[in-house]
Scaffold this active site. Structure first.
Site, PDB file in Angstrom:
ATOM      1  N   LYS A 151       0.785  -1.236   0.000  1.00 31.14           N
ATOM      2  CA  LYS A 151       0.000   0.000   0.000  1.00 31.14           C
ATOM      3  C   LYS A 151       0.819   1.288   0.000  1.00 31.14           C
ATOM      4  O   LYS A 151       0.375   2.309  -0.541  1.00 31.14           O
ATOM      5  CB  LYS A 151      -0.950  -0.005   1.201  1.00 31.14           C
ATOM      6  CG  LYS A 151      -2.180  -0.869   0.971  1.00 31.14           C
ATOM      7  CD  LYS A 151      -3.352  -0.028   0.574  1.00 31.14           C
ATOM      8  CE  LYS A 151      -4.410  -0.839  -0.129  1.00 31.14           C
ATOM      9  NZ  LYS A 151      -5.525  -0.029  -0.586  1.00 31.14           N
ATOM     10  N   ASP A 165      -8.174   0.177   6.877  1.00 37.04           N
ATOM     11  CA  ASP A 165      -8.226  -0.978   7.787  1.00 37.04           C
ATOM     12  C   ASP A 165      -6.845  -1.201   8.376  1.00 37.04           C
ATOM     13  O   ASP A 165      -6.672  -2.004   9.280  1.00 37.04           O
ATOM     14  CB  ASP A 165      -8.635  -2.248   7.044  1.00 37.04           C
ATOM     15  CG  ASP A 165      -7.436  -2.917   6.422  1.00 37.04           C
ATOM     16  OD1 ASP A 165      -6.890  -2.333   5.468  1.00 37.04           O
ATOM     17  OD2 ASP A 165      -7.009  -3.975   6.892  1.00 37.04           O
TER      18      ASP A 165
HETATM   19  C1  LIG Z   1      -3.435  -6.408   1.638  1.00 35.96           C
HETATM   20  C2  LIG Z   1      -4.424  -5.796   0.734  1.00 35.96           C
HETATM   21  N1  LIG Z   1      -4.670  -6.376  -0.446  1.00 35.96           N
HETATM   22  C3  LIG Z   1      -5.555  -5.868  -1.313  1.00 35.96           C
HETATM   23  C4  LIG Z   1      -6.255  -4.709  -1.016  1.00 35.96           C
HETATM   24  C5  LIG Z   1      -7.278  -4.220  -1.993  1.00 35.96           C
HETATM   25  O1  LIG Z   1      -6.987  -2.974  -2.547  1.00 35.96           O
HETATM   26  P1  LIG Z   1      -8.201  -2.095  -3.102  1.00 35.96           P
HETATM   27  O2  LIG Z   1      -8.972  -1.597  -1.933  1.00 35.96           O
HETATM   28  O3  LIG Z   1      -7.553  -1.022  -3.885  1.00 35.96           O
HETATM   29  O4  LIG Z   1      -9.038  -2.975  -3.956  1.00 35.96           O
HETATM   30  C6  LIG Z   1      -6.031  -4.074   0.199  1.00 35.96           C
HETATM   31  C7  LIG Z   1      -6.730  -2.840   0.549  1.00 35.96           C
HETATM   32  O5  LIG Z   1      -6.664  -2.311   1.630  1.00 35.96           O
HETATM   33  C8  LIG Z   1      -5.097  -4.625   1.106  1.00 35.96           C
HETATM   34  O6  LIG Z   1      -4.848  -4.062   2.300  1.00 35.96           O
END
Ligand SMILES: Cc1ncc(COP(=O)(O)O)c(C=O)c1O
Length: 404
Positions: free
Chosen positions: A72, A119
């Protein structure tokens, strides 16, 4: 173990030039200027591929990203960099890390406060970036958020708290606070009227996809990418669609069944996003959000191929497969949201009732699968509970994860 997949209805091709190779070079150059930058590993799981009966199975391991355990930070850091470059009236190419964190830049931009809802992973990335710049970050988290993730954000010097709201409500609260206090909202989702910063965040995620593109020794035929709001999936899809304009890999967007806003939008088949509301009880905390990112959705509706929903058991199996690999395959520590794509790809082969989905997706012995493990064990207690004891959201007590 239930998996359902539907095809995205065909839409006329849309704009993905903001994720083309020229833009990605600029984004990559920015990230490479960070002293802590290192390409994350692209792991080839040969024994898993053999076990599933496909040609190759690759996993990009984002637990190594900047020491923050998730992809992220790529988005938050690039968006903040672009914001500061714009404020100074310079191009991002003139703002490598060293200059961005300099006293001269701090003096020129003054005291700033960045605010976000998260989150955990995104907020940690924003807090980390603010700290590099000696600026302030305020981070709001939805009810049910993990204590460890909260503390990791506080450890970056941010003011962080857990609210009694679900993810989408928390985003709205953060937006109100930004407006009231003249803070800068750095949100990883977009809606009409709030698009510049999320577009930069999506471009920032592009670094991960580009690294994978460059490290792969062969063209992937299938990409499984998990979605919360779909910003990440949009970035991955856009980068690969630009890289392979004539033979784009089949893109499968994976969501938890309780928070399947991309699936629901694809199902509606009119090109417009749909929302999921209420408490989204799933172990996949990062994917528990109900309102698609408008920019991500625009990319997905034109370029993604399938929307797929899975249960917590699928994500948990992904965590176990990666954590306890076959023979000399390399171990990948993957959290609940990080392992969803691998879990779905594997379950399609391992569960006999998914034979039809395998055919639907065109998966066979020539398939080259690419997945992204987007986080490590960002909540270690939960990781252990799931991997050792098989705990799922309905067994975890409390409110569960009521938001991303
Ligand atoms: C570990 C992880 N993978 C995937 C995602 C998904 O990303 P998006 O919200 O852009 O779809 C998130 C989003 O917070 C995440 O924390």
């Amino acid at each position: 173990m239930d998996i359902t997949a539907i095809r995205f209805p065909k839409q006329p091709e849309g704009m993905i030039s903001f994720l083309d190779q020229e833009h990605m070079r600029e984004v990559g150059g920015f990230h490479q200027s960070f002293p802590m930058y290192q390409e994350t590993p692209l792991v080839s799981l040969k024994n898993l591929a053999g076990c599933l009966g496909v040609k190759s199975f690759y996993v990009k391991d984002e637990s190594f990203r900047f020491g923050l355990n998730a992809f992220k930070v790529l988005g938050g850091s690039y968006a903040v960099g672009k914001y500061i470059a714009q404020k100074l009236g310079v191009s991002i190419t003139q703002l490598p890390y060293e200059r961005m964190v300099s006293d001269a830049v701090k003096e020129a931009v003054g005291d700033l406060t960045f605010v976000t809802a998260t989150d955990g992973n995104h907020g940690r990335g924003v807090a980390w970036t603010a700290r590099q710049l000696r600026q302030k970050a305020v981070v709001y988290m939805p009810q049910g958020s993990s204590r460890e993730r909260l503390e990791n954000i506080r450890a970056e010097g941010a003011e962080a708290s857990i609210l009694n709201l679900n993810y989408d409500e928390t985003v709205r609260f953060a937006a109100q606070q930004a407006q009231k206090n003249h803070w800068i909202m750095v949100q990883d989702t977009s809606w009409p009227g709030y698009e510049a910063i999320p577009r930069w965040i999506i471009q920032g995620y592009g670094t991960m996809a580009l690294e994978a593109c460059q490290a792969l020794p062969e063209r992937p035929t299938h990409i499984f990418i998990q979605a919360g709001v779909g910003a990440l999936a949009g970035a991955v899809t856009g980068v690969f669609a630009n890289r392979y304009p004539d033979d784009k890999p089949t893109v499968i967007v994976v969501e938890p069944e309780q928070a399947a806003c991309i699936f629901k939008s694809a199902q509606a088949a009119d090109g417009k996003p749909r929302f999921v509301t209420g408490a989204m009880r799933t172990i996949m905390a990062g994917l528990a959000c109900g309102e698609p990112c408008s920019i991500g959705w625009e990319v997905l509706k034109h370029y993604a191929d399938f929307a797929l929903v899975c249960t917590d058991e699928t994500a948990a199996r992904g965590m176990r497969i990666l954590g306890a690999p076959l023979a000399d395959d390399r171990r990948v520590i993957s959290g609940e949201s990080g392992a969803a794509g691998v879990g779905a790809a594997a379950d399609i082969f391992l569960q006999p009732q998914n034979q039809k989905i395998r055919e639907q997706l065109g998966l066979n012995e020539d398939s080259v699968i690419l997945c992204f493990s987007t986080e490590g064990a960002t909540d270690r207690k939960s990781y252990q509970e799931i991997v050792w004891n098989g705990k799922f959201a309905n067994l975890m007590g409390g409110a569960g994860n009521a938001g991303k």
